[in-house]
Write a protein that holds these residues in place. Structure first.
Motif, PDB file in Angstrom:
ATOM      1  N   LEU A  94      -2.513 -48.055   2.624  1.00  9.06           N
ATOM      2  CA  LEU A  94      -3.280 -46.875   2.272  1.00  9.06           C
ATOM      3  C   LEU A  94      -2.427 -45.622   2.444  1.00  9.06           C
ATOM      4  N   LYS A  95      -2.508 -44.702   1.463  1.00  9.98           N
ATOM      5  CA  LYS A  95      -1.751 -43.451   1.501  1.00  9.98           C
ATOM      6  C   LYS A  95      -2.714 -42.315   1.165  1.00  9.98           C
ATOM      7  N   THR A  96      -2.995 -41.491   2.169  1.00  3.06           N
ATOM      8  CA  THR A  96      -3.924 -40.375   1.988  1.00  3.06           C
ATOM      9  C   THR A  96      -3.226 -39.071   2.347  1.00  3.06           C
ATOM     10  N   VAL A  97      -3.793 -37.960   1.875  1.00  2.00           N
ATOM     11  CA  VAL A  97      -3.167 -36.660   2.054  1.00  2.00           C
ATOM     12  C   VAL A  97      -4.078 -35.772   2.894  1.00  2.00           C
ATOM     13  N   ASN A  98      -3.463 -35.028   3.806  1.00  2.00           N
ATOM     14  CA  ASN A  98      -4.157 -34.096   4.683  1.00  2.00           C
ATOM     15  C   ASN A  98      -3.472 -32.739   4.544  1.00  2.00           C
ATOM     16  N   ILE A  99      -4.219 -31.723   4.143  1.00  2.00           N
ATOM     17  CA  ILE A  99      -3.651 -30.399   3.895  1.00  2.00           C
ATOM     18  C   ILE A  99      -4.142 -29.433   4.960  1.00  2.00           C
ATOM     19  N   ARG A 100      -3.185 -28.778   5.623  1.00  2.00           N
ATOM     20  CA  ARG A 100      -3.457 -27.778   6.650  1.00  2.00           C
ATOM     21  C   ARG A 100      -4.392 -28.297   7.739  1.00  2.00           C
ATOM     22  N   SER A 101      -4.254 -29.574   8.087  1.00  2.00           N
ATOM     23  CA  SER A 101      -4.914 -30.199   9.237  1.00  2.00           C
ATOM     24  C   SER A 101      -6.425 -30.266   9.112  1.00  2.00           C
ATOM     25  N   LEU A 102      -6.970 -30.099   7.917  1.00  2.00           N
ATOM     26  CA  LEU A 102      -8.418 -30.135   7.746  1.00  2.00           C
ATOM     27  C   LEU A 102      -8.949 -31.547   7.553  1.00  2.00           C
ATOM     28  N   GLY A 103      -8.072 -32.521   7.310  1.00  2.00           N
ATOM     29  CA  GLY A 103      -8.493 -33.899   7.147  1.00  2.00           C
ATOM     30  C   GLY A 103      -8.536 -34.313   5.690  1.00  2.00           C
ATOM     31  N   SER A 104      -8.320 -35.609   5.456  1.00  2.00           N
ATOM     32  CA  SER A 104      -8.295 -36.135   4.087  1.00  2.00           C
ATOM     33  C   SER A 104      -9.632 -35.968   3.384  1.00  2.00           C
ATOM     34  N   GLU A 105     -10.737 -36.000   4.148  1.00  2.00           N
ATOM     35  CA  GLU A 105     -12.059 -35.885   3.536  1.00  2.00           C
ATOM     36  C   GLU A 105     -12.294 -34.511   2.912  1.00  2.00           C
ATOM     37  N   HIS A 106     -11.525 -33.507   3.330  1.00  2.00           N
ATOM     38  CA  HIS A 106     -11.692 -32.149   2.809  1.00  2.00           C
ATOM     39  C   HIS A 106     -10.755 -31.854   1.647  1.00  2.00           C
ATOM     40  N   THR A 107      -9.977 -32.837   1.207  1.00  2.00           N
ATOM     41  CA  THR A 107      -9.032 -32.634   0.109  1.00  2.00           C
ATOM     42  C   THR A 107      -9.549 -33.321  -1.138  1.00  2.00           C
ATOM     43  N   GLY A 108      -9.825 -32.537  -2.181  1.00  2.00           N
ATOM     44  CA  GLY A 108     -10.245 -33.116  -3.443  1.00  2.00           C
ATOM     45  C   GLY A 108      -9.042 -33.493  -4.289  1.00  2.00           C
ATOM     46  N   VAL A 109      -9.103 -34.659  -4.930  1.00  2.00           N
ATOM     47  CA  VAL A 109      -8.036 -35.128  -5.813  1.00  2.00           C
ATOM     48  C   VAL A 109      -8.608 -35.194  -7.225  1.00  2.00           C
ATOM     49  N   TYR A 110      -7.928 -34.539  -8.166  1.00  2.00           N
ATOM     50  CA  TYR A 110      -8.447 -34.397  -9.531  1.00  2.00           C
ATOM     51  C   TYR A 110      -7.417 -34.883 -10.542  1.00  2.00           C
ATOM     52  N   ILE A 111      -7.898 -35.584 -11.538  1.00  2.00           N
ATOM     53  CA  ILE A 111      -7.087 -35.961 -12.694  1.00  2.00           C
ATOM     54  C   ILE A 111      -7.599 -35.162 -13.882  1.00  2.00           C
ATOM     55  N   ASP A 112      -6.801 -34.229 -14.348  1.00  2.00           N
ATOM     56  CA  ASP A 112      -7.165 -33.356 -15.470  1.00  2.00           C
ATOM     57  C   ASP A 112      -8.521 -32.698 -15.251  1.00  2.00           C
ATOM     58  N   GLY A 113      -8.747 -32.223 -14.026  1.00  2.00           N
ATOM     59  CA  GLY A 113      -9.945 -31.460 -13.721  1.00  2.00           C
ATOM     60  C   GLY A 113     -11.172 -32.265 -13.375  1.00  2.00           C
ATOM     61  N   VAL A 114     -11.089 -33.596 -13.367  1.00  2.00           N
ATOM     62  CA  VAL A 114     -12.213 -34.456 -13.006  1.00  2.00           C
ATOM     63  C   VAL A 114     -11.855 -35.178 -11.716  1.00  2.00           C
ATOM     64  N   SER A 115     -12.745 -35.139 -10.738  1.00  2.00           N
ATOM     65  CA  SER A 115     -12.409 -35.622  -9.400  1.00  2.00           C
ATOM     66  C   SER A 115     -12.408 -37.140  -9.326  1.00  2.00           C
ATOM     67  N   ILE A 116     -11.600 -37.647  -8.392  1.00  2.00           N
ATOM     68  CA  ILE A 116     -11.609 -39.056  -8.017  1.00  2.00           C
ATOM     69  C   ILE A 116     -12.528 -39.181  -6.813  1.00  2.00           C
ATOM     70  N   ASP A 117     -13.555 -40.004  -6.918  1.00  2.00           N
ATOM     71  CA  ASP A 117     -14.593 -40.042  -5.891  1.00  2.00           C
ATOM     72  C   ASP A 117     -14.566 -41.338  -5.110  1.00  2.00           C
ATOM     73  N   ASN A 118     -14.976 -41.204  -3.839  1.00  2.00           N
ATOM     74  CA  ASN A 118     -15.196 -42.366  -2.998  1.00  2.00           C
ATOM     75  C   ASN A 118     -16.280 -41.978  -1.991  1.00  2.00           C
ATOM     76  N   ALA A 119     -17.528 -42.197  -2.355  1.00  2.00           N
ATOM     77  CA  ALA A 119     -18.640 -41.815  -1.481  1.00  2.00           C
ATOM     78  C   ALA A 119     -18.689 -42.674  -0.230  1.00  2.00           C
ATOM     79  N   GLN A 120     -18.004 -43.836  -0.252  1.00  2.00           N
ATOM     80  CA  GLN A 120     -18.051 -44.729   0.899  1.00  2.00           C
ATOM     81  C   GLN A 120     -17.342 -44.129   2.101  1.00  2.00           C
ATOM     82  N   ASN A 121     -16.096 -43.617   1.909  1.00  2.00           N
ATOM     83  CA  ASN A 121     -15.366 -43.048   3.050  1.00  2.00           C
ATOM     84  C   ASN A 121     -14.564 -41.797   2.696  1.00  2.00           C
ATOM     85  N   MET A 122     -14.639 -41.313   1.463  1.00  2.00           N
ATOM     86  CA  MET A 122     -13.939 -40.097   1.025  1.00  2.00           C
ATOM     87  C   MET A 122     -12.429 -40.205   1.196  1.00  2.00           C
TER      88      MET A 122
END
Length: 692
Positions: A94-122
């Protein structure tokens, strides 16, 4: 009063959806010959919209050239300041991103303006996406400041955008093929193919596929320490081979581009091993034998219409939609590992997303954006006493922006509400609907001291992240009464550009920021390690600084191009949850105080040499900053050498063969990013790419 709300509702609906009626006949309207006065008014409206749709504060970006030298997307984003990558050490980890120490759950990942979602664990696994599929990767702190965007794009504390551009053809060519073969470390083999096509009616198609196979085996050093009653400590190092890190995966992506619309499909499947942590206190080589099977697919589309009018005001609108499906199977193997608990857990997620956004250009300097998004999520599992949750979410935002030659101002207010339903009442979860809602204001100001050369900017934002399905409903863990987790961000920064000549360009940016996290969702063990208690107790205070320096130099007579970049991050992220605990005012897990990179790139007559040095100070695996939990500082040196050979006999001018030799961790530093998961040492990879 009820009559007033009825009239207001009708006006709001008309404001949002009446432009669709105009859009239905836009093609017919465009084919007519316009009178001179109408044509002038039409062009003037287009010019106003072009001004109104400009980005207010651009993000940090990595271009296609730099992405081509990276093994994967996770490696590419390490070049951004203020960002930590959580990597479990093998190709399938697993490879996740954390920006400015806010946690991976607070970072949205978008492909051409549409988000990649994971309601199970974000948790969005960046290992599932190839760096070769995108032309640009951008990071935005706070939020993207594009004036026409969906409501959901205002919701995250930070955002990572992946952009794939439409194929471009010259000299009458309508097809382009690219084949790529990689092989090397850990018995890794990657076969990738890309096809781009342009039809006679102007439609453009891009298809990417790749297959990856790796054993995931690599040597690492296990350090054993034994302390005797007299205080003497004996340390020994043993070299072992990482096991059960194999991966077999396949990915297929297709994008179809029209004049003002785009449709994309994505499918991914993999079978991988989960090696588990290495425990230093034992003399054996403990490793997991767990397995995971993944299958993901989605289809998404967007439609962008310009040159519409609301009365005398020019207007543009954007429609987006997405349907996605994700399947995960996690299983242990007691027959191989007798000490493992028997698990065979299967999860299926389904999501439907719709978005409507419109931009009203009140003038060349002032724009108004109204957006509304809706989403449905459902989670199915084979777990005993599972509640089968499904969630309805709504985002609505009103945003405005103003820009002049020196000033740029932007403000937005987001309203987010979601409602959960459960199909089953069991295990303490009551069969009732649960509603949560929040408001997220945002304010941005930018002042150009010297237009296009030096500016100062500042922003403040309050954002919230909703509890995940795992937080709320996971058997023996969830707490259905959890409230959203809130963040507050304040940023003050400056960026400048110096161009001494057309061939020399220097870019710098410096940001100081302070973040707060309230009601942080934390897990506390109870009677045993399989039962946890989820609660809103955490408080985190973060202070930091990001510094970026980029130098681009080109000497056209000799054909030499050089690029260099420096990025440095300082972060103090302290736990303020409980003054009575030993963890009070300690650095939170996995956040180094100092991190950075130094990279350089040199091109000359088809040859390209790029090097990158990454470094990170020590961290701790828990908020108890004790020597037992310390993860040592590390640094790595990477290098890529490539040569491009033009195929002059081919009809296409850009036909070529590119050979690349890649070295990773040249210094063979033995380090970990996640405690107990050793990273690979020195590795070599060879790449051959053919463009036809």
């Amino acid at each position: 009063m009820s009559h007033f709300f009825k009239i207001t509702a009708i006006q709001v609906i008309a404001l949002f959806f009446l432009p669709l009626v105009q859009a239905a006949g836009i093609e017919k309207y465009a084919c007519k010959e316009l009178p001179d006065s109408s044509r002038a008014e039409h062009l003037a409206g287009a010019q106003i919209l072009a001004e109104a749709e400009q980005e207010i504060l651009p993000g940090k970006s990595i271009g296609k050239k730099q992405l081509r030298s990276c093994w994967n997307l996770a490696e590419a984003i390490r070049h951004f300041s203020g960002l930590q990558l959580k990597d479990y050490g093998n190709a399938g980890g697993l490879k996740t991103v954390n920006i400015r120490s806010l946690g991976s759950e607070h970072t949205g990942v978008y492909i051409d303006g549409v988000s990649i979602d994971n309601a199970q664990n974000m948790q969005v696994d960046l290992g599932r996406f190839s760096a070769d599929s995108y032309d640009q990767v951008e990071v935005f702190n706070g939020q993207r400041s594009l004036r026409l965007q969906s409501a959901k794009e205002y919701a995250n504390s930070n955002a990572l955008y992946l952009s794939s551009s439409a194929p471009l053809f010259t000299n009458g060519q309508n097809d382009r093929f690219r084949f790529r073969l990689k092989g090397g470390a850990s018995s890794t083999g990657i076969l990738a193919a890309n096809w781009e096509h342009q039809s006679r009616c102007g439609l453009r198609l891009r298809t990417n596929m790749d297959m990856t196979s790796t054993s995931g085996k690599y040597p690492f050093t296990l350090t054993l320490r034994q302390t005797y009653p007299d205080g003497q400590t004996i340390q020994s190092d043993t070299t072992l081979i990482r096991q059960n890190g194999d991966l077999l995966s396949g990915r297929l992506e297709t994008s179809l581009f029209g004049s003002n619309w785009k449709i994309q499909t994505y499918s991914y499947a993999s079978e991988r091993g989960l090696p588990g942590p290495v425990i230093r206190r034992t003399a054996s080589n403990p490793t997991g034998h767990d397995r995971q099977t993944d299958a993901s697919a989605f289809i998404q589309g967007s439609w962008h219409l310009r040159n519409l009018h609301w009365g005398k005001f020019p207007m543009s609108l954007s429609l987006k939609g997405k349907l996605s499906y994700d399947y995960i199977r996690y299983r242990t193997q007691p027959a191989i590992d007798p000490g493992a608990q028997p698990y065979d857990n299967r999860y299926q997620q389904t999501a439907l997303y719709l978005s409507y956004a419109q931009l009203l250009a009140l003038s060349e300097k002032w724009g108004l954006n109204l957006s509304a998004d809706g989403q449905y999520n459902y989670l199915d599992a084979n777990l005993p006493d599972f509640v089968y949750p499904h969630r309805f979410s709504l985002w609505a935002v009103a945003a405005t922006s103003y820009h002049s030659e020196r000033w740029k101002l932007s403000a937005s207010l987001l309203y987010h509400i979601f409602r959960d339903h459960m199909k089953k009442q069991t295990n303490g979860f009551l069969l009732h609907s649960r509603t949560r809602q929040c408001l997220s204001p945002f304010l941005l100001a930018s002042w150009s001291i010297f237009p296009e050369r030096w500016e100062i900017h500042a922003f403040a934002k309050r954002a919230s992240r909703m509890p995940t399905f795992n937080d709320l409903y996971y058997t023996l863990i969830g707490n259905s009464n959890l409230q959203p987790e809130h963040t507050l961000q304040i940023d003050l920064g400056t960026n400048g550009t110096i161009s001494l000549s057309p061939s020399f360009r220097l870019e710098t940016s410096l940001d100081f920021y302070a973040n707060r996290i309230q009601d942080k969702i934390i897990a506390t063990p109870t009677s045993n390690q399989f039962r946890w208690s989820m609660s809103n107790l955490g408080k985190v205070r973060i202070k930091g600084m990001d510094l970026d320096i980029k130098l681009d130099c080109r000497h056209r007579p000799s054909g030499i191009e050089a690029f260099a970049a420096v990025q440095y991050t300082y972060q103090e992220a302290l736990n303020y949850s409980s003054p009575e605990e030993i963890t009070y005012k300690n650095q939170i897990p996995y956040i180094p105080r100092h991190s950075g990179s130094l990279s350089g790139n040199l091109l000359y007559r088809g040859w390209e040499l790029s090097t990158t040095w990454f470094a990170s100070s020590r961290r701790w695996s828990t908020s108890a900053n004790l020597p037992t939990y310390e993860i040592k500082a590390w640094n790595t040196l990477d290098c890529d050498l490539s040569r491009t050979f033009p195929l002059k006999r081919m009809r296409r001018q850009d036909s070529a063969i590119r050979l690349m030799l890649s070295f990773r961790n040249i210094l063979n530093d033995q380090y970990e990013i996640v405690d107990g998961y050793p990273m690979p040492g020195f590795q070599v990879m060879v790449t051959m790419e053919i463009t036809l």
